[in-house]
Write a protein that holds these residues in place. Sequence first.
Motif, short mmCIF file in Angstrom:
data_model
loop_
_atom_site.label_atom_id
_atom_site.label_comp_id
_atom_site.label_asym_id
_atom_site.label_seq_id
_atom_site.Cartn_x
_atom_site.Cartn_y
_atom_site.Cartn_z
N PRO A 107 10.03 6.95 2.31
CA PRO A 107 8.56 6.97 2.43
C PRO A 107 8.10 6.16 3.65
N VAL A 108 7.16 6.72 4.40
CA VAL A 108 6.66 6.10 5.63
C VAL A 108 5.13 6.12 5.61
N PRO A 109 4.46 5.00 5.93
CA PRO A 109 2.99 5.00 6.00
C PRO A 109 2.51 6.04 7.02
N ARG A 110 1.48 6.79 6.65
CA ARG A 110 0.99 7.85 7.53
C ARG A 110 -0.47 7.63 7.89
N HIS A 145 0.82 -1.23 0.00
CA HIS A 145 0.00 0.00 0.00
C HIS A 145 0.84 1.27 0.00
N GLN A 146 2.13 1.15 -0.21
CA GLN A 146 3.02 2.30 -0.11
C GLN A 146 2.62 3.45 -1.02
N SER A 147 2.21 3.14 -2.25
CA SER A 147 1.86 4.20 -3.19
C SER A 147 0.64 5.00 -2.74
N LEU A 148 -0.19 4.39 -1.88
CA LEU A 148 -1.41 5.04 -1.42
C LEU A 148 -1.25 5.71 -0.06
N VAL A 161 8.71 12.44 0.68
CA VAL A 161 9.91 12.93 1.35
C VAL A 161 10.34 14.29 0.80
N ASP A 162 9.66 14.79 -0.23
CA ASP A 162 10.06 16.05 -0.84
C ASP A 162 9.29 17.26 -0.30
N LYS A 163 8.48 17.04 0.75
CA LYS A 163 7.77 18.16 1.34
C LYS A 163 8.75 19.10 2.04
N VAL A 164 8.47 20.41 1.98
CA VAL A 164 9.39 21.38 2.55
C VAL A 164 9.55 21.20 4.05
#
Length: 360
Positions: free
Chosen positions: A53-56, A35-38, A43-46
Amino acid sequence: EWPDMFGQTFTTDIILISLLVLGINILIIATKPLHQSLTSDRVDKVQSLHHVPVPRIGGVSIFIGIAVGLWFWKVGSGITGWFLLASAVPVFLFGAAEDMQFNISPVARLFAAIISGVLAVWLLQTWLPDIRVPLFDDLVQYAPIGICLTIFASTTMAHAYNLSDGLNGLCSGLALITLLGLQAIALAVGDFEIASIANLVIFAVAGFWFLNFFTGKIFLGDGGAYLLGHLVAWLSILLSARHPEVSPWALFLNTLVPITDTILVIIRRLRHKQALDQPDRYHLHHFVFDFLSARWLSRRPSWQQNSLAACVILLLAAACSAAAYRYSGFTSLSVGFCITYILMINVVMQVLKPYSSSNR
Protein backbone atom coordinates in the motif's frame (compact mmCIF):
# COMPACT_ATOMS: atom_id res chain seq x y z
CA GLU A 1 13.86 40.43 -19.33
CA TRP A 2 12.51 37.49 -17.34
CA PRO A 3 9.61 38.44 -15.06
CA ASP A 4 10.30 38.93 -11.37
CA MET A 5 8.18 36.26 -9.72
CA PHE A 6 8.85 36.61 -6.04
CA GLY A 7 10.26 40.10 -5.60
CA GLN A 8 13.86 38.82 -5.74
CA THR A 9 15.51 36.42 -8.14
CA PHE A 10 13.11 33.81 -9.46
CA THR A 11 15.84 31.17 -9.81
CA THR A 12 16.48 30.98 -6.08
CA ASP A 13 13.03 31.70 -4.69
CA ILE A 14 11.05 29.37 -6.92
CA ILE A 15 13.26 26.46 -5.84
CA LEU A 16 11.65 26.92 -2.41
CA ILE A 17 8.38 25.72 -3.99
CA SER A 18 10.07 22.44 -4.97
CA LEU A 19 11.47 22.08 -1.46
CA LEU A 20 8.06 22.82 0.06
CA VAL A 21 6.37 20.14 -2.05
CA LEU A 22 9.21 17.71 -1.32
CA GLY A 23 8.87 18.37 2.41
CA ILE A 24 5.11 17.82 2.39
CA ASN A 25 5.55 14.49 0.63
CA ILE A 26 8.26 13.36 3.04
CA LEU A 27 5.87 14.20 5.87
CA ILE A 28 3.09 12.16 4.20
CA ILE A 29 5.42 9.17 3.85
CA ALA A 30 6.73 9.48 7.43
CA THR A 31 3.19 9.58 8.86
CA LYS A 32 1.86 6.78 6.63
CA PRO A 33 0.82 4.50 9.55
CA LEU A 34 -1.52 7.25 10.81
CA HIS A 35 -3.49 7.64 7.57
CA GLN A 36 -2.79 4.48 5.58
CA SER A 37 -6.36 3.17 5.81
CA LEU A 38 -7.64 6.43 4.30
CA THR A 39 -4.99 7.45 1.79
CA SER A 40 -3.18 4.33 0.54
CA ASP A 41 -3.85 2.69 -2.81
CA ARG A 42 -5.09 -0.90 -2.96
CA VAL A 43 -2.69 -3.50 -4.37
CA ASP A 44 -5.46 -5.76 -5.71
CA LYS A 45 -6.48 -3.45 -8.56
CA VAL A 46 -6.25 -5.10 -11.98
CA GLN A 47 -4.09 -2.25 -13.32
CA SER A 48 -1.83 -2.05 -10.26
CA LEU A 49 1.95 -2.48 -10.63
CA HIS A 50 2.92 -2.15 -6.96
CA HIS A 51 2.94 -4.73 -4.15
CA VAL A 52 2.54 -2.70 -0.95
CA PRO A 53 0.00 0.00 0.00
CA VAL A 54 1.26 3.47 -0.99
CA PRO A 55 -0.23 6.90 -0.10
CA ARG A 56 -1.84 8.39 -3.20
CA ILE A 57 -2.30 12.00 -2.12
CA GLY A 58 0.84 13.49 -3.67
CA GLY A 59 -1.37 15.78 -5.75
CA VAL A 60 -2.34 17.64 -2.59
CA SER A 61 1.27 18.77 -2.13
CA ILE A 62 1.42 20.04 -5.73
CA PHE A 63 -1.81 22.01 -5.30
CA ILE A 64 -0.44 23.59 -2.10
CA GLY A 65 2.88 24.36 -3.79
CA ILE A 66 1.19 26.14 -6.72
CA ALA A 67 -1.08 28.10 -4.38
CA VAL A 68 1.87 29.23 -2.23
CA GLY A 69 3.79 30.22 -5.36
CA LEU A 70 0.87 32.26 -6.68
CA TRP A 71 0.51 33.97 -3.30
CA PHE A 72 3.99 35.46 -3.71
CA TRP A 73 3.77 35.87 -7.48
CA LYS A 74 4.15 39.43 -8.74
CA VAL A 75 3.85 39.13 -12.51
CA GLY A 76 1.15 41.61 -13.48
CA SER A 77 -1.90 41.09 -11.28
CA GLY A 78 -1.32 37.35 -11.07
CA ILE A 79 -5.03 36.79 -11.70
CA THR A 80 -4.60 34.32 -14.57
CA GLY A 81 -2.74 31.84 -12.39
CA TRP A 82 -5.36 32.08 -9.66
CA PHE A 83 -8.18 31.61 -12.18
CA LEU A 84 -6.44 28.52 -13.58
CA LEU A 85 -6.01 27.00 -10.14
CA ALA A 86 -9.55 27.92 -9.07
CA SER A 87 -11.04 26.29 -12.17
CA ALA A 88 -9.21 23.05 -11.34
CA VAL A 89 -10.76 22.80 -7.85
CA PRO A 90 -13.86 20.69 -8.76
CA VAL A 91 -11.99 17.96 -10.64
CA PHE A 92 -9.13 18.03 -8.13
CA LEU A 93 -11.47 17.64 -5.14
CA PHE A 94 -13.48 14.82 -6.72
CA GLY A 95 -10.25 13.04 -7.64
CA ALA A 96 -8.79 13.56 -4.17
CA ALA A 97 -11.99 12.21 -2.62
CA GLU A 98 -11.59 9.06 -4.71
CA ASP A 99 -7.97 8.83 -3.51
CA MET A 100 -9.23 8.89 0.08
CA GLN A 101 -11.54 5.90 -0.37
CA PHE A 102 -14.79 7.83 -0.88
CA ASN A 103 -15.59 5.73 -3.96
CA ILE A 104 -16.46 8.57 -6.32
CA SER A 105 -17.96 7.07 -9.47
CA PRO A 106 -16.27 7.62 -12.86
CA VAL A 107 -19.38 9.47 -14.04
CA ALA A 108 -19.14 11.88 -11.08
CA ARG A 109 -15.46 12.51 -11.82
CA LEU A 110 -16.26 13.07 -15.49
CA PHE A 111 -18.92 15.59 -14.48
CA ALA A 112 -16.40 17.34 -12.19
CA ALA A 113 -13.93 17.62 -15.08
CA ILE A 114 -16.66 19.19 -17.23
CA ILE A 115 -17.51 21.66 -14.45
CA SER A 116 -13.83 22.59 -14.20
CA GLY A 117 -13.79 23.20 -17.95
CA VAL A 118 -16.90 25.40 -17.71
CA LEU A 119 -15.32 27.34 -14.83
CA ALA A 120 -12.14 27.90 -16.84
CA VAL A 121 -14.09 29.24 -19.84
CA TRP A 122 -16.04 31.59 -17.56
CA LEU A 123 -13.10 32.81 -15.46
CA LEU A 124 -10.58 33.14 -18.29
CA GLN A 125 -13.10 34.18 -20.98
CA THR A 126 -11.15 31.96 -23.37
CA TRP A 127 -11.86 29.03 -25.67
CA LEU A 128 -10.27 27.47 -28.74
CA PRO A 129 -10.51 29.94 -31.64
CA ASP A 130 -9.78 27.31 -34.30
CA ILE A 131 -8.33 23.84 -34.80
CA ARG A 132 -6.91 24.38 -38.33
CA VAL A 133 -9.29 21.85 -39.90
CA PRO A 134 -11.30 22.98 -42.94
CA LEU A 135 -15.07 23.19 -42.40
CA PHE A 136 -14.68 22.48 -38.67
CA ASP A 137 -13.11 25.91 -38.18
CA ASP A 138 -16.24 27.52 -39.62
CA LEU A 139 -18.28 25.75 -36.94
CA VAL A 140 -15.85 26.63 -34.15
CA GLN A 141 -16.37 30.33 -34.93
CA TYR A 142 -19.81 30.01 -33.30
CA ALA A 143 -19.11 30.54 -29.60
CA PRO A 144 -21.37 27.73 -28.25
CA ILE A 145 -19.66 25.17 -30.50
CA GLY A 146 -16.18 26.53 -29.76
CA ILE A 147 -16.86 26.48 -26.01
CA CYS A 148 -18.22 22.91 -26.09
CA LEU A 149 -15.19 21.73 -28.09
CA THR A 150 -12.86 23.45 -25.62
CA ILE A 151 -14.56 21.86 -22.60
CA PHE A 152 -14.41 18.46 -24.33
CA ALA A 153 -10.68 18.95 -24.96
CA SER A 154 -9.88 19.92 -21.36
CA THR A 155 -12.02 17.09 -19.96
CA THR A 156 -10.30 14.58 -22.22
CA MET A 157 -6.87 15.87 -21.22
CA ALA A 158 -7.62 15.56 -17.51
CA HIS A 159 -8.70 11.95 -17.96
CA ALA A 160 -5.77 11.19 -20.27
CA TYR A 161 -3.32 12.20 -17.55
CA ASN A 162 -5.19 10.09 -15.02
CA LEU A 163 -5.03 7.05 -17.31
CA SER A 164 -1.27 7.55 -17.71
CA ASP A 165 -0.69 7.49 -13.95
CA GLY A 166 0.59 3.92 -13.73
CA LEU A 167 4.37 3.99 -13.29
CA ASN A 168 6.71 5.79 -10.90
CA GLY A 169 7.25 9.31 -12.21
CA LEU A 170 5.28 8.75 -15.42
CA CYS A 171 2.26 11.06 -15.13
CA SER A 172 4.19 13.80 -13.33
CA GLY A 173 7.11 13.31 -15.73
CA LEU A 174 4.80 13.69 -18.73
CA ALA A 175 3.47 16.90 -17.17
CA LEU A 176 7.01 18.20 -16.60
CA ILE A 177 8.02 17.57 -20.22
CA THR A 178 4.80 19.05 -21.62
CA LEU A 179 5.08 22.12 -19.38
CA LEU A 180 8.71 22.63 -20.46
CA GLY A 181 7.50 22.52 -24.06
CA LEU A 182 4.73 25.02 -23.31
CA GLN A 183 7.18 27.28 -21.52
CA ALA A 184 9.61 27.19 -24.45
CA ILE A 185 6.88 27.97 -27.00
CA ALA A 186 5.47 30.75 -24.78
CA LEU A 187 8.91 32.34 -24.46
CA ALA A 188 9.42 32.08 -28.22
CA VAL A 189 6.26 34.14 -28.85
CA GLY A 190 6.92 36.55 -25.97
CA ASP A 191 4.15 35.41 -23.61
CA PHE A 192 5.93 35.73 -20.28
CA GLU A 193 2.74 35.25 -18.26
CA ILE A 194 2.07 31.74 -19.58
CA ALA A 195 5.80 30.93 -19.41
CA SER A 196 5.92 31.99 -15.76
CA ILE A 197 2.81 30.02 -14.78
CA ALA A 198 4.24 26.96 -16.52
CA ASN A 199 7.52 27.54 -14.71
CA LEU A 200 5.80 27.67 -11.33
CA VAL A 201 3.91 24.43 -11.99
CA ILE A 202 7.14 22.78 -13.22
CA PHE A 203 8.93 23.47 -9.94
CA ALA A 204 5.92 22.37 -7.88
CA VAL A 205 5.68 19.10 -9.81
CA ALA A 206 9.45 18.54 -9.65
CA GLY A 207 9.34 18.39 -5.85
CA PHE A 208 6.86 15.50 -6.08
CA TRP A 209 8.45 13.77 -9.09
CA PHE A 210 11.79 13.32 -7.35
CA LEU A 211 10.32 11.17 -4.56
CA ASN A 212 7.80 9.39 -6.76
CA PHE A 213 10.34 8.40 -9.42
CA PHE A 214 13.25 7.41 -7.19
CA THR A 215 11.36 5.72 -4.34
CA GLY A 216 7.81 4.94 -5.45
CA LYS A 217 6.72 5.57 -1.84
CA ILE A 218 4.08 8.15 -2.73
CA PHE A 219 1.67 8.37 -5.66
CA LEU A 220 0.13 11.32 -7.47
CA GLY A 221 -3.42 10.00 -7.10
CA ASP A 222 -6.46 10.80 -9.21
CA GLY A 223 -6.65 14.31 -7.75
CA GLY A 224 -3.09 15.14 -8.76
CA ALA A 225 -3.41 13.57 -12.21
CA TYR A 226 -6.65 15.45 -12.94
CA LEU A 227 -5.07 18.67 -11.66
CA LEU A 228 -2.04 18.37 -13.95
CA GLY A 229 -4.14 17.37 -16.96
CA HIS A 230 -6.45 20.33 -16.45
CA LEU A 231 -3.59 22.82 -16.03
CA VAL A 232 -1.72 21.50 -19.09
CA ALA A 233 -4.91 21.65 -21.16
CA TRP A 234 -5.73 25.22 -20.21
CA LEU A 235 -2.20 26.58 -20.56
CA SER A 236 -2.27 25.08 -24.08
CA ILE A 237 -5.70 26.59 -24.80
CA LEU A 238 -4.58 30.03 -23.56
CA LEU A 239 -1.45 29.87 -25.71
CA SER A 240 -3.48 28.89 -28.78
CA ALA A 241 -6.10 31.61 -28.20
CA ARG A 242 -3.55 34.37 -27.59
CA HIS A 243 -1.10 33.48 -30.36
CA PRO A 244 -2.51 32.47 -33.76
CA GLU A 245 1.07 32.01 -34.97
CA VAL A 246 1.24 28.89 -32.78
CA SER A 247 -0.49 25.92 -34.39
CA PRO A 248 -2.97 24.12 -32.12
CA TRP A 249 -1.66 20.90 -33.66
CA ALA A 250 1.81 21.66 -32.31
CA LEU A 251 0.28 22.03 -28.84
CA PHE A 252 -1.55 18.73 -29.39
CA LEU A 253 1.75 17.14 -30.42
CA ASN A 254 3.36 18.55 -27.26
CA THR A 255 1.12 16.37 -25.08
CA LEU A 256 0.49 13.54 -27.54
CA VAL A 257 1.72 10.57 -25.47
CA PRO A 258 -1.11 10.46 -22.87
CA ILE A 259 -3.70 11.52 -25.47
CA THR A 260 -2.70 8.69 -27.83
CA ASP A 261 -2.96 6.13 -25.06
CA THR A 262 -6.45 7.40 -24.24
CA ILE A 263 -7.57 7.30 -27.88
CA LEU A 264 -6.34 3.73 -28.30
CA VAL A 265 -7.96 2.66 -25.01
CA ILE A 266 -11.34 4.07 -26.09
CA ILE A 267 -11.11 2.43 -29.53
CA ARG A 268 -10.14 -0.93 -28.03
CA ARG A 269 -12.92 -0.91 -25.44
CA LEU A 270 -15.53 0.11 -28.00
CA ARG A 271 -14.35 -2.61 -30.37
CA HIS A 272 -14.56 -5.25 -27.65
CA LYS A 273 -17.83 -3.83 -26.30
CA GLN A 274 -16.30 -3.13 -22.90
CA ALA A 275 -17.35 -0.36 -20.53
CA LEU A 276 -15.24 2.74 -21.14
CA ASP A 277 -14.50 3.08 -17.41
CA GLN A 278 -13.42 -0.55 -16.96
CA PRO A 279 -9.77 -0.71 -15.80
CA ASP A 280 -7.33 -3.09 -17.50
CA ARG A 281 -3.62 -3.70 -18.15
CA TYR A 282 -3.63 -2.83 -21.85
CA HIS A 283 -2.08 0.62 -21.64
CA LEU A 284 1.25 1.47 -23.25
CA HIS A 285 2.97 1.72 -19.86
CA HIS A 286 1.75 -1.77 -18.89
CA PHE A 287 3.09 -3.24 -22.13
CA VAL A 288 6.47 -1.51 -21.76
CA PHE A 289 6.75 -2.55 -18.11
CA ASP A 290 5.86 -6.20 -18.81
CA PHE A 291 8.25 -6.38 -21.79
CA LEU A 292 11.21 -4.89 -19.93
CA SER A 293 10.50 -6.96 -16.82
CA ALA A 294 10.37 -10.19 -18.86
CA ARG A 295 13.40 -9.52 -21.06
CA TRP A 296 15.98 -7.44 -19.20
CA LEU A 297 14.92 -6.23 -15.77
CA SER A 298 13.73 -9.41 -14.07
CA ARG A 299 16.52 -9.27 -11.47
CA ARG A 300 16.00 -5.61 -10.62
CA PRO A 301 13.91 -4.48 -7.63
CA SER A 302 10.31 -3.82 -8.64
CA TRP A 303 10.57 -0.05 -8.09
CA GLN A 304 13.55 0.09 -10.48
CA GLN A 305 11.64 -1.90 -13.11
CA ASN A 306 8.79 0.55 -12.65
CA SER A 307 10.91 3.69 -12.97
CA LEU A 308 13.02 2.44 -15.90
CA ALA A 309 9.87 1.55 -17.84
CA ALA A 310 8.65 5.09 -17.21
CA CYS A 311 11.91 6.45 -18.66
CA VAL A 312 11.20 4.79 -22.01
CA ILE A 313 7.83 6.52 -22.33
CA LEU A 314 9.21 9.84 -21.09
CA LEU A 315 11.80 9.72 -23.88
CA LEU A 316 8.96 9.40 -26.39
CA ALA A 317 7.23 12.37 -24.77
CA ALA A 318 10.44 14.43 -24.90
CA ALA A 319 10.79 13.71 -28.63
CA CYS A 320 7.19 14.84 -29.24
CA SER A 321 7.69 18.04 -27.23
CA ALA A 322 10.96 18.82 -29.02
CA ALA A 323 9.24 18.44 -32.39
CA ALA A 324 6.32 20.57 -31.16
CA TYR A 325 8.68 23.38 -30.17
CA ARG A 326 10.72 23.15 -33.36
CA TYR A 327 7.65 23.22 -35.63
CA SER A 328 5.24 25.18 -33.44
CA GLY A 329 4.16 27.36 -36.36
CA PHE A 330 3.72 24.58 -38.92
CA THR A 331 0.35 22.84 -38.88
CA SER A 332 1.02 20.34 -41.68
CA LEU A 333 4.26 19.08 -40.12
CA SER A 334 2.68 18.87 -36.69
CA VAL A 335 -0.26 16.85 -38.06
CA GLY A 336 2.21 14.57 -39.84
CA PHE A 337 4.15 13.96 -36.61
CA CYS A 338 0.89 13.22 -34.73
CA ILE A 339 -0.33 10.69 -37.30
CA THR A 340 3.09 9.03 -37.51
CA TYR A 341 3.35 8.70 -33.73
CA ILE A 342 -0.16 7.27 -33.31
CA LEU A 343 0.43 4.68 -36.03
CA MET A 344 3.85 3.81 -34.62
CA ILE A 345 2.53 3.32 -31.08
CA ASN A 346 -0.31 1.16 -32.37
CA VAL A 347 2.23 -1.13 -34.06
CA VAL A 348 4.53 -1.13 -31.01
CA MET A 349 1.66 -2.14 -28.73
CA GLN A 350 0.79 -5.04 -31.04
CA VAL A 351 4.43 -6.19 -30.96
CA LEU A 352 4.60 -5.96 -27.15
CA LYS A 353 1.19 -7.50 -26.53
CA PRO A 354 2.48 -11.13 -26.30
CA TYR A 355 4.65 -10.07 -23.32
CA SER A 356 1.68 -8.66 -21.40
CA SER A 357 1.08 -10.27 -18.04
CA SER A 358 -2.62 -10.27 -18.92
CA ASN A 359 -1.86 -12.94 -21.53
CA ARG A 360 0.05 -15.22 -19.18
